[in-house]
Design an enzyme around this catalytic site. Sequence first.
Site, PDB file in Angstrom:
ATOM      1  N   HIS A 147      -3.579  -4.986   0.832  1.00 49.46           N
ATOM      2  CA  HIS A 147      -3.030  -5.379   2.132  1.00 49.46           C
ATOM      3  C   HIS A 147      -3.004  -6.902   2.270  1.00 49.46           C
ATOM      4  O   HIS A 147      -3.892  -7.501   2.878  1.00 49.46           O
ATOM      5  CB  HIS A 147      -3.855  -4.754   3.265  1.00 49.46           C
TER       6      HIS A 147
ATOM      7  N   GLU B 285      -1.291  -8.723   4.153  1.00 48.97           N
ATOM      8  CA  GLU B 285      -1.185  -9.183   5.544  1.00 48.97           C
ATOM      9  C   GLU B 285      -2.551  -9.460   6.144  1.00 48.97           C
ATOM     10  O   GLU B 285      -2.669 -10.220   7.125  1.00 48.97           O
ATOM     11  CB  GLU B 285      -0.410  -8.166   6.402  1.00 48.97           C
TER      12      GLU B 285
ATOM     13  N   CYS C  17       0.829  -1.199   0.000  1.00 54.36           N
ATOM     14  CA  CYS C  17       0.000   0.000   0.000  1.00 54.36           C
ATOM     15  C   CYS C  17       0.872   1.260   0.000  1.00 54.36           C
ATOM     16  O   CYS C  17       1.470   1.575  -1.017  1.00 54.36           O
ATOM     17  CB  CYS C  17      -0.996  -0.035   1.171  1.00 54.36           C
TER      18      CYS C  17
END
Length: 244
Positions: free
Chosen positions: A210, A212, A111
């Site tokens: 994202h 994660e 990002c």
Amino acid sequence: MRRPLIGISAYVEPADWAVWRGVPAVLVPQAYVRAVTAAGGRAVVLPPDDQDADVVAVLDGLLLAGGADVGPGRYGQPPHPRTEDRPDRDAGELTLLAAALAAGLPVLGVCRGMQLLAVAYGGALHQHLPDVVGHDEHRPAPGVYGDHAVRFAAGSLAAAVLAGVDRVNSYHHQAVADPGRLSVTGWAADGVIEAVEDPALPFVLGVQWHPENESDPRPIAALVEAAGRRPPVVAAAPAALRPV
């Protein structure tokens, strides 16, 4: 077997815990650490620090985390009213990134991290994406992730890492306008750049979403794998403790 050491760039933000309120704290969402650990790496949180990049000598890979906007002065623009930057992060992360690239470390930008990669490679950003695409689907509401289609360039690192992925989450109001010397290898349906990479280096990848927070955080796993292929860093043995 030694786990690859992955540096994760951190935030300095006001935080609350126990009896403390609004204390400036060095932090990073635990999801990054969890994803690195699950992939077999060892996470090291790196606070903003632009004095030097000596820590790169002991790292096997660098993960540039998400967060606030990159300062528009870094790419020659005045700030948009909606831009919220963190000059300390820009300075510290650009120092780390330059050293990591010079050392040939695998680098993943997430990002904001992808946007920082583009700026470091001579590019520029759209400061407020709704002004460009006419909708808020990339950041529907505060704290709410968007979900959208994505496609990748055939033969690219992004396509190899993300084979079979056709939808991703997102939470950003800025985006890459000019990738500089990077190659664009991923796009959303509305044309927003979703992945960039440096084909001249073994592993330099930026993703606009994202991973994660995805159930399949393959970009982070690929970073750890690439870091594990590097020759291990040999740390100096500690000096013997002096007797009291």
